[in-house]
Write an enzyme that holds these catalytic residues in place. Structure first.
Site: not given
Length: 227
Positions: A136, A204, A58, A101, A141, A89, A213
């Protein structure tokens, strides 16, 4: 139940050209300026800045992550990597445009390196989930890095390999992130631009793996000459 399963399968598979929605010839309306920084959303951008493009699920939370990063000039939510021109959308949510997205990130490489942005990208989501991020679900996504130029492309591939080794050591699955040269970027509607600045308690979906990482150059910052 068959109908629901059929719809879900469509959202988990990239549409073929003959299946994609037709879209439109003209761009859909969007904001003129960034809601937070008040800078021009679509440019022109100052000389010396560079552009990156990332898909982390998202785009609401993903965009906030990058606009809060020092050295980022402006961000924009949008759609990329699909077939349908100038999608809405609602159209992308059907899975019949093929777009992910994404967030367009315009940044100052003298302040924040592309490697820094890659590190942020990898650590902020789970790049092993295929056509989903958490709850999602769908091609919209998917995890994606769309690169501008060969240097970015090679840096993205190298960072993937480094992060894959760290994920494997942590018992995680293989990375499914799409890495490809940047396709056309379509700005999302105004209500989706900087959504979480306008709606601080909005949804969110960002959730990383908890695995760091280790990109060596990501910690390097340019020196500032003394006056």
């Amino acid at each position: 139940m068959f109908f629901l399963g059929d719809q879900l399968n469509k959202k988990l598979e990239m549409p073929k050209p003959g299946q994609a929605l037709p879209g439109r010839d003209r761009p859909i309306p969007t904001a003129k300026e960034h809601f937070v920084s008040k800078r021009r959303l679509q440019g022109p951008y100052p000389e010396g800045l560079e552009t990156a493009m990332f898909g982390l699920g998202c785009f609401w939370g993903a965009e906030r992550l990058f606009w809060q990063t020092e050295g980022v000039w402006v961000t924009a939510a949008g759609y990329a990597g699909g077939i349908t021109p100038n999608p809405t959308y609602q159209e992308t949510c059907t899975g019949l445009t093929g777009h992910a997205e994404v967030v367009l990130v315009v940044f100052d490489p003298k302040v924040v390196s592309y490697a820094d942005l890659l590190k942020t990208f990898w650590e902020a989501h789970d790049p092993t989930q295929g056509m989903r991020q958490g709850n999602d679900i769908g091609t919209t996504y998917r995890s994606a890095i769309y690169t501008f130029g060969e240097a970015q492309h090679q840096a993205a591939l190298a960072s993937r390999d480094v992060y894959q080794a760290s994920l494997k050591a942590a018992g995680r699955a293989a990375i499914t992130t799409e890495i490809a040269p940047a396709p056309p970027f379509y700005f999302a509607e105004e209500e989706h631009q900087q959504y979480l600045a306008k709606n601080p308690y909005g949804y969110c979906g960002l959730k990383g793996t908890g695995v760091a990482c280790a990109i060596p150059q990501a910690s390097a910052q340019p020196s500032v000459a003394a006056e």
